[in-house]
Motif scaffolding. Sequence first.
Motif, short mmCIF file in Angstrom:
data_model
loop_
_atom_site.label_atom_id
_atom_site.label_comp_id
_atom_site.label_asym_id
_atom_site.label_seq_id
_atom_site.Cartn_x
_atom_site.Cartn_y
_atom_site.Cartn_z
N LYS A 156 0.84 -1.20 0.00
CA LYS A 156 0.00 0.00 0.00
C LYS A 156 0.87 1.24 0.00
O LYS A 156 2.04 1.22 0.44
N ASP A 157 0.34 2.32 -0.48
CA ASP A 157 1.09 3.57 -0.59
C ASP A 157 1.47 4.11 0.78
O ASP A 157 0.74 3.92 1.77
N GLY A 158 2.63 4.79 0.84
CA GLY A 158 3.03 5.50 2.04
C GLY A 158 3.58 4.65 3.16
O GLY A 158 3.60 5.08 4.31
N VAL A 159 4.08 3.44 2.84
CA VAL A 159 4.56 2.56 3.91
C VAL A 159 5.96 2.91 4.38
O VAL A 159 6.43 2.42 5.40
N GLY A 160 6.67 3.74 3.63
CA GLY A 160 8.03 4.11 4.04
C GLY A 160 8.99 2.95 3.94
O GLY A 160 8.87 2.08 3.08
N PHE A 161 9.96 2.92 4.89
CA PHE A 161 11.00 1.90 4.86
C PHE A 161 10.67 0.67 5.71
O PHE A 161 11.44 -0.27 5.76
N LYS A 162 9.51 0.70 6.38
CA LYS A 162 9.23 -0.38 7.33
C LYS A 162 7.86 -1.03 7.11
O LYS A 162 7.08 -1.15 8.04
N PRO A 163 7.56 -1.44 5.88
CA PRO A 163 6.29 -2.14 5.69
C PRO A 163 6.31 -3.51 6.36
O PRO A 163 7.38 -4.08 6.60
N SER A 164 5.14 -4.03 6.65
CA SER A 164 5.00 -5.38 7.21
C SER A 164 4.16 -6.20 6.24
O SER A 164 3.55 -5.66 5.31
N PRO A 165 4.08 -7.52 6.45
CA PRO A 165 3.22 -8.33 5.58
C PRO A 165 1.77 -7.84 5.55
O PRO A 165 1.07 -8.04 4.54
N ALA A 166 1.33 -7.18 6.61
CA ALA A 166 -0.04 -6.65 6.64
C ALA A 166 -0.24 -5.53 5.62
O ALA A 166 -1.39 -5.18 5.29
N ASP A 167 0.86 -4.95 5.11
CA ASP A 167 0.77 -3.87 4.14
C ASP A 167 0.73 -4.35 2.70
O ASP A 167 0.70 -3.54 1.76
N ILE A 168 0.75 -5.66 2.48
CA ILE A 168 0.70 -6.21 1.13
C ILE A 168 -0.72 -6.10 0.60
O ILE A 168 -1.67 -6.61 1.19
#
Length: 266
Positions: A156-168
């Motif tokens: 998803k947009d705007g996750v920065g440098f620390k996305p997690s699997p929940a952001d897929i």
Amino acid sequence: MTTLLDRRAALLAGFALTLAAVPALAQQSQVVRIGVSPGPHAEILEKVKPVLAQKGIDLKIIEFSDYVVPNQALDAGELEANSFQNQPYLDNQVKDRGFKIESVGLTVNFPLGIYSAKYKDWSQVPDGSTVAIQNDPTNGGRSLLLLQDKGVIKLKDGVGFKPSPADIVGNPKKLKIIEIEAAQTPRSLADVAAAAINTNYAVDAKIDPASAILREDAKGPYVNLIAVRTADKDKPWVKTLVESYHTPEIKAFVAERFKGAVLAGW
């Protein structure tokens, strides 16, 4: 018979020895304990160590098997410095744990790779496969960004440098992403289709970085660094440590020893 002249000569000799001992004591090496992860960080600092010895610093290299303890030990005063992390990881640690530590110099870049013991190319990885990534926010996020960069997933947009699997938000191959300790990712290769492995752990596990089926471009904010306590950052030994690392000899060693798997970042 001992004459007055003899006694005077002996006294002067003793006084001279005492004066000679003063600079010798003053020149005793300063001990600097530096925490590192196994592999390239430790190897490079072994080459820096004799350079520092010539400048009066006795570098004690202490290896840690994970990415959490070195910052704890530094903040607690059990180390004078560490060399194992990149800036996003350090920023995350400082924010979450309140450490009063900061970067004082860049070291090397380790392009992250996705490896497999079963497949020679990413296109061979079946739909529904399990892929292991690191369980710390910075390295795990970095692995997800690599997968997105290569078109495997969409975040998803705007996750920065620390996305997690929940952001897929897009996962065409319906991959199952599992999170494990970074140091354990090489061992996971027997149990998963592929695993994201930091280069230092790959090298330590005798995995050729060139065998990665997906590999990060040598760019971005992931150059590693030397960190010290904020209270120490302006001390002379810090400048000496960084300058001794940033020499042509150390850069040549990195190029020759790691053949492009590790890149000088200064």
